[in-house]
Design a protein around this motif. Structure first.
Motif, PDB file in Angstrom:
ATOM      1  N   PHE A  46       0.827  -1.200   0.000  1.00  0.00           N
ATOM      2  CA  PHE A  46       0.000   0.000   0.000  1.00  0.00           C
ATOM      3  C   PHE A  46       0.865   1.256   0.000  1.00  0.00           C
ATOM      4  CE2 PHE A  46      -2.896   3.192   1.154  1.00  0.00           C
ATOM      5  CZ  PHE A  46      -2.378   3.851   2.249  1.00  0.00           C
ATOM      6  N   TYR A  74       0.823   4.032  -2.906  1.00  0.00           N
ATOM      7  CA  TYR A  74       0.408   5.382  -2.532  1.00  0.00           C
ATOM      8  C   TYR A  74       1.490   6.390  -2.901  1.00  0.00           C
ATOM      9  CZ  TYR A  74      -1.706   9.092   0.198  1.00  0.00           C
ATOM     10  OH  TYR A  74      -2.275  10.265   0.586  1.00  0.00           O
ATOM     11  N   LYS A 126      -7.297   3.945  -3.759  1.00  0.00           N
ATOM     12  CA  LYS A 126      -8.557   4.041  -3.020  1.00  0.00           C
ATOM     13  C   LYS A 126      -8.343   3.852  -1.529  1.00  0.00           C
ATOM     14  CE  LYS A 126     -11.471   2.709  -6.880  1.00  0.00           C
ATOM     15  NZ  LYS A 126     -12.339   1.700  -7.458  1.00  0.00           N
ATOM     16  N   ILE A 127      -7.487   2.905  -1.161  1.00  0.00           N
ATOM     17  CA  ILE A 127      -7.195   2.702   0.261  1.00  0.00           C
ATOM     18  C   ILE A 127      -6.502   3.934   0.830  1.00  0.00           C
ATOM     19  CG2 ILE A 127      -5.785   1.364   1.880  1.00  0.00           C
ATOM     20  CD1 ILE A 127      -6.347  -1.080   0.116  1.00  0.00           C
ATOM     21  N   SER A 158      -9.039   6.593   1.395  1.00  0.00           N
ATOM     22  CA  SER A 158      -9.883   6.257   2.550  1.00  0.00           C
ATOM     23  C   SER A 158      -9.159   6.534   3.854  1.00  0.00           C
ATOM     24  CB  SER A 158     -10.296   4.783   2.504  1.00  0.00           C
ATOM     25  OG  SER A 158     -11.019   4.518   1.339  1.00  0.00           O
TER      26      SER A 158
END
Length: 110
Positions: free
Chosen positions: A22, A26, A85-86, A89
């Motif tokens: 992630f 990111y 998307k994570i 969020s």
């Protein structure tokens, strides 16, 4: 008892690996490195530059697609979309929680 401990260790390792993936996704999206690599590949030739200048002088409609050599190819993947998307969020969650904390302190100190 032994099986539950081993399962917990495996679970923590999987979560750690997913977190690292992630962070990498990111960083790639937010830093713009990927877009910069795509932009470097788009090169205007001398003929296209001259054609562009002539269109500007003549007042013709200008569209960048007419002057580029390589078309834009969307190369996003499922993992990069999920990572983005994570990240969004998590960003929203942190921002809303920080806002709640500040509102809480504002009630008691203002």
């Amino acid at each position: 008892m032994k099986n539950s401990r081993e399962a917990w260790v495996v679970f923590r390792r999987i979560i750690f690996i997913l977190f690292i993936i992630f962070l990498i996704n990111y960083y790639q999206v937010e830093s713009g490195n990927y877009e910069n690599e795509i932009n470097k590949k788009t090169i205007l030739t001398e003929e296209k530059i001259h054609e562009f200048e002539e269109d500007v002088k003549n007042g013709n409609f200008i569209d960048i697609k007419d002057y580029t050599e390589t078309p834009y190819v969307d190369t996003t993947t499922i993992t990069s979309n999920i990572g983005y998307k994570i990240g969004e969020s998590v960003d929203d969650l942190v921002n809303t929680k920080a806002k709640l904390v500040f509102e809480f302190f504002q009630k008691y100190f203002m």
